[in-house]
Design a protein around this motif. Structure first.
Motif, PDB file in Angstrom:
ATOM      1  N   PHE A 347     -43.691  -4.933  30.292  1.00  0.00           N
ATOM      2  CA  PHE A 347     -44.688  -5.259  29.267  1.00  0.00           C
ATOM      3  C   PHE A 347     -45.733  -4.140  29.251  1.00  0.00           C
ATOM      4  O   PHE A 347     -46.049  -3.567  30.296  1.00  0.00           O
ATOM      5  N   PRO A 348     -46.256  -3.784  28.072  1.00  0.00           N
ATOM      6  CA  PRO A 348     -47.213  -2.676  27.998  1.00  0.00           C
ATOM      7  C   PRO A 348     -48.337  -2.794  29.033  1.00  0.00           C
ATOM      8  O   PRO A 348     -48.997  -3.829  29.127  1.00  0.00           O
ATOM      9  N   GLY A 349     -48.496  -1.734  29.819  1.00  0.00           N
ATOM     10  CA  GLY A 349     -49.538  -1.705  30.842  1.00  0.00           C
ATOM     11  C   GLY A 349     -49.116  -2.260  32.185  1.00  0.00           C
ATOM     12  O   GLY A 349     -49.916  -2.284  33.126  1.00  0.00           O
ATOM     13  N   GLU A 350     -47.860  -2.713  32.319  1.00  0.00           N
ATOM     14  CA  GLU A 350     -47.409  -3.273  33.588  1.00  0.00           C
ATOM     15  C   GLU A 350     -47.381  -2.190  34.673  1.00  0.00           C
ATOM     16  O   GLU A 350     -46.718  -1.166  34.523  1.00  0.00           O
ATOM     17  N   THR A 351     -48.088  -2.423  35.754  1.00  0.00           N
ATOM     18  CA  THR A 351     -48.122  -1.491  36.876  1.00  0.00           C
ATOM     19  C   THR A 351     -47.114  -1.928  37.937  1.00  0.00           C
ATOM     20  O   THR A 351     -46.536  -3.028  37.864  1.00  0.00           O
ATOM     21  N   GLU A 352     -46.940  -1.101  38.944  1.00  0.00           N
ATOM     22  CA  GLU A 352     -46.071  -1.471  40.065  1.00  0.00           C
ATOM     23  C   GLU A 352     -46.617  -2.715  40.758  1.00  0.00           C
ATOM     24  O   GLU A 352     -45.856  -3.600  41.188  1.00  0.00           O
ATOM     25  N   ILE A 374     -36.148  -6.569  29.160  1.00  0.00           N
ATOM     26  CA  ILE A 374     -37.136  -5.506  29.034  1.00  0.00           C
ATOM     27  C   ILE A 374     -37.936  -5.780  27.767  1.00  0.00           C
ATOM     28  O   ILE A 374     -37.367  -6.174  26.740  1.00  0.00           O
ATOM     29  N   PHE A 375     -39.237  -5.603  27.812  1.00  0.00           N
ATOM     30  CA  PHE A 375     -40.107  -5.851  26.660  1.00  0.00           C
ATOM     31  C   PHE A 375     -39.576  -5.172  25.395  1.00  0.00           C
ATOM     32  O   PHE A 375     -39.206  -4.001  25.405  1.00  0.00           O
ATOM     33  N   SER A 376     -39.519  -5.959  24.335  1.00  0.00           N
ATOM     34  CA  SER A 376     -39.063  -5.460  23.034  1.00  0.00           C
ATOM     35  C   SER A 376     -40.166  -5.701  22.009  1.00  0.00           C
ATOM     36  O   SER A 376     -40.474  -6.851  21.684  1.00  0.00           O
ATOM     37  N   PRO A 377     -40.823  -4.635  21.516  1.00  0.00           N
ATOM     38  CA  PRO A 377     -41.931  -4.833  20.561  1.00  0.00           C
ATOM     39  C   PRO A 377     -41.440  -5.417  19.243  1.00  0.00           C
ATOM     40  O   PRO A 377     -40.430  -4.971  18.694  1.00  0.00           O
ATOM     41  N   ARG A 378     -42.159  -6.418  18.741  1.00  0.00           N
ATOM     42  CA  ARG A 378     -41.846  -7.049  17.462  1.00  0.00           C
ATOM     43  C   ARG A 378     -42.953  -6.735  16.478  1.00  0.00           C
ATOM     44  O   ARG A 378     -44.110  -7.106  16.688  1.00  0.00           O
ATOM     45  N   GLU A 379     -42.623  -6.039  15.406  1.00  0.00           N
ATOM     46  CA  GLU A 379     -43.618  -5.640  14.416  1.00  0.00           C
ATOM     47  C   GLU A 379     -44.364  -6.854  13.880  1.00  0.00           C
ATOM     48  O   GLU A 379     -43.764  -7.862  13.534  1.00  0.00           O
ATOM     49  N   GLY A 380     -45.683  -6.738  13.836  1.00  0.00           N
ATOM     50  CA  GLY A 380     -46.520  -7.836  13.358  1.00  0.00           C
ATOM     51  C   GLY A 380     -47.155  -8.637  14.465  1.00  0.00           C
ATOM     52  O   GLY A 380     -48.083  -9.410  14.222  1.00  0.00           O
ATOM     53  N   THR A 381     -46.666  -8.463  15.700  1.00  0.00           N
ATOM     54  CA  THR A 381     -47.284  -9.144  16.846  1.00  0.00           C
ATOM     55  C   THR A 381     -48.313  -8.218  17.493  1.00  0.00           C
ATOM     56  O   THR A 381     -48.181  -6.994  17.427  1.00  0.00           O
ATOM     57  N   GLN A 387     -50.699  -0.003  23.897  1.00  0.00           N
ATOM     58  CA  GLN A 387     -50.229   1.281  24.416  1.00  0.00           C
ATOM     59  C   GLN A 387     -49.161   1.043  25.476  1.00  0.00           C
ATOM     60  O   GLN A 387     -49.354   0.285  26.423  1.00  0.00           O
ATOM     61  N   ASP A 388     -48.027   1.703  25.306  1.00  0.00           N
ATOM     62  CA  ASP A 388     -46.900   1.502  26.210  1.00  0.00           C
ATOM     63  C   ASP A 388     -46.381   2.868  26.639  1.00  0.00           C
ATOM     64  O   ASP A 388     -45.565   3.487  25.958  1.00  0.00           O
ATOM     65  N   ASP A 389     -46.875   3.351  27.774  1.00  0.00           N
ATOM     66  CA  ASP A 389     -46.479   4.686  28.231  1.00  0.00           C
ATOM     67  C   ASP A 389     -45.616   4.628  29.487  1.00  0.00           C
ATOM     68  O   ASP A 389     -45.437   5.637  30.183  1.00  0.00           O
ATOM     69  N   LEU A 390     -45.065   3.468  29.779  1.00  0.00           N
ATOM     70  CA  LEU A 390     -44.208   3.335  30.951  1.00  0.00           C
ATOM     71  C   LEU A 390     -42.838   3.951  30.665  1.00  0.00           C
ATOM     72  O   LEU A 390     -42.218   3.682  29.628  1.00  0.00           O
ATOM     73  N   ASP A 391     -42.370   4.769  31.571  1.00  0.00           N
ATOM     74  CA  ASP A 391     -41.083   5.451  31.433  1.00  0.00           C
ATOM     75  C   ASP A 391     -39.960   4.421  31.281  1.00  0.00           C
ATOM     76  O   ASP A 391     -39.841   3.503  32.109  1.00  0.00           O
ATOM     77  N   PRO A 392     -39.111   4.539  30.242  1.00  0.00           N
ATOM     78  CA  PRO A 392     -37.981   3.609  30.078  1.00  0.00           C
ATOM     79  C   PRO A 392     -37.088   3.531  31.308  1.00  0.00           C
ATOM     80  O   PRO A 392     -36.524   2.466  31.603  1.00  0.00           O
TER      81      PRO A 392
END
Length: 481
Positions: A347-352, A374-381, A387-392
């Motif tokens: 999820f966006p911002g999830e740390t270790e 794995i988090f899947s962004p849904r447009e409109g939510t 911000q989602d900068d976690l390496d896939p």
């Protein structure tokens, strides 16, 4: 030559967010005389994606089509009508549907009279609706979750008026009783008790695609279950996007726990329900489950994360400690209960540290299974804009780590039944080995065992000889009608 649109109404996420009505409109399905048997001689095929709610919707669509005179086929080349009943919960589900639409175009080339329709949750999204209109002009019929009961009218326009129909309403939603239903199973049935969701988890599109929480009258639910019991059904599963919120919108003091208590008095062997939101799981519901009877000792209770920080960003409205306290109460009042869950990683911002908190909760809760994503962004939510900068690659690694722990829970939960006799509702031959029968226990464990096909649809005693991660293996030890 492409047909022109007759009926046309596009969805709006802005409208779908609104929760302003004080009273739910409840109507009864009627079947206009001019639609009677107009589909006679035609065949239909419904492809269903997504959750049990979609499966229940497909059964209603099939019921309407049968009433129109259509007959069912499982062969695409025979079909005069193909409907794709879709899911919007994750991007992968949508991509599968778009792939199917591309493939089905060839069928239209060889059979210009074939009608192709897209319905369910995906058309409720503005982006998807516009994409279908622009890139898939050969689609004849598009409708959403709020207007299944109008399927007959849409087909009448598409066939007899030679018009395309695209009508998707973004509304809080009605309750339509009496829609004819062609059930996919003759011993297990879906029973909707409510529709919609008002939780607005930041990652979830469901409140926009399914509308506000709205409960059916208890009398209608109880009568439906009584009829199913009289028809010989062995199991019903109560459906709602958030069954624990059932009754909150009724103009009387009647809760989900009250419904469960009343269902205990109906002579149907098994009652299950899904999906539960932890925020609305109250003590009364836990106590009702503890009374047993035909209420099965299994609960699917999505936790999504073990990190309080992430749970807050998700708008889940509980902490990890509060969730674990509900688990403790469930185990206290429903001894031996099997508990499963849903978990999102990345999820966006999830740390270790957040991820380790999820693993910690997993160990403490002792789940016997989980659906992991794995988090899947849904447009409109809201979460789609986080911000989602976690390496896939890190997300995938976390999912693998999580699944190792989940699988240990699957095996541990199955192992406790080795050497015991369990009651299994027999579904039919096993997909992987037609020489075996397969079915589910009261705790929702999959069991494979040798046996005669005349056991199908019955509840039988099976002695478990071996537990595996994904299933149990046993031998028949007796039969219960």
């Amino acid at each position: 030559m492409e047909k022109d649109y007759g009926k046309y109404f596009a969805p709006s996420l802005k409208e779908a967010r609104k929760r302003i009505k004080t009273e739910i409109e409840k109507i009864r399905f009627t079947f206009p005389e001019h639609l009677h048997q107009f589909g006679k001689g035609k065949k239909y095929l419904i492809k269903t994606y997504g959750c049990q709610g979609n499966e229940a919707d497909s059964e209603k669509m099939a019921g309407i089509l049968q009433k129109l005179g259509f007959t069912e086929t499982d062969k695409e080349e025979e079909a005069d009508l193909i409907l794709l009943n879709t899911c919007a919960i994750r991007e992968n589900a949508e991509n599968r549907v778009f792939g199917e639409l591309g493939r089905l175009k060839n069928l239209k080339t060889h059979n210009p009279d074939l009608l192709l329709g897209v319905c369910g949750c995906m058309p409720q999204e503005e982006r998807v609706f516009n994409l279908i209109k622009e890139k898939y002009p050969y689609i004849d019929l598009v409708f959403g979750t709020h207007n299944i009961h109008k399927l007959g009218e849409y087909l009448y326009d598409a066939y007899l008026n030679k018009e395309k129909v695209a009508e998707v309403f973004s509304e809080e939603g009605k309750i339509v009783e009496g829609i004819p239903t062609k059930r996919a199973h003759d011993r297990k049935a879906w029973v909707n008790i409510m529709y919609g969701c008002d939780e607005f988890c930041t990652y979830c599109i469901v409140p926009y695609t399914r509308g506000r929480e709205r409960s059916r009258n208890p009398e209608d639910i109880l009568n439906e279950v009584r009829e199913l019991a009289e028809q010989g059904y062995q199991e019903v599963t109560l459906l709602g996007q958030n069954v624990n919120a059932y009754g909150k919108d009724l103009e009387r003091d009647y809760s989900f726990a009250d419904l469960l208590n009343d269902l205990r008095g109906i002579p149907i062997p098994r009652v299950r329900f899904t999906t539960s939101h932890p925020h609305d799981l109250d003590d009364a519901t836990i106590y009702a489950l503890g009374r047993g009877g035909n209420l099965m000792p299994h609960l699917h209770l999505p936790v999504q994360s073990g990190s309080d920080r992430i749970l807050k960003k998700m708008n889940r409205k509980y902490t990890a400690a509060e969730y674990l306290e509900k688990i403790r109460k469930l185990r206290e009042h429903v001894p031996g209960i099997s508990i499963t869950t849903d978990i999102i990683v990345g999820f966006p911002g999830e740390t270790e540290e957040d991820f380790q908190a999820t693993l910690d909760l997993l160990r403490k809760a002792e789940f016997e299974g989980a659906f992991t994503f794995i988090f899947s962004p849904r447009e409109g939510t809201p979460a789609a804009k986080y911000q989602d900068d976690l390496d896939p690659a890190v997300k995938k690694e976390r999912l693998l780590t999580l699944n190792e722990l989940v699988n240990e829970g699957y095996l541990r939960g199955n192992k406790r039944f080795e050497g015991k006799i369990v009651k299994v509702l027999v579904d039919g031959p096993s997909d992987k080995d037609p020489g075996l029968l397969t079915g589910y226990t009261e705790h929702n464990k999959l069991v494979n065992f040798p046996g005669s096909k005349d056991l199908i649809g019955k509840i039988v005693d099976v002695k478990i000889e071996k537990a595996y991660t994904w299933h149990l293996r046993g031998i028949v030890g007796g039969t219960h009608s």
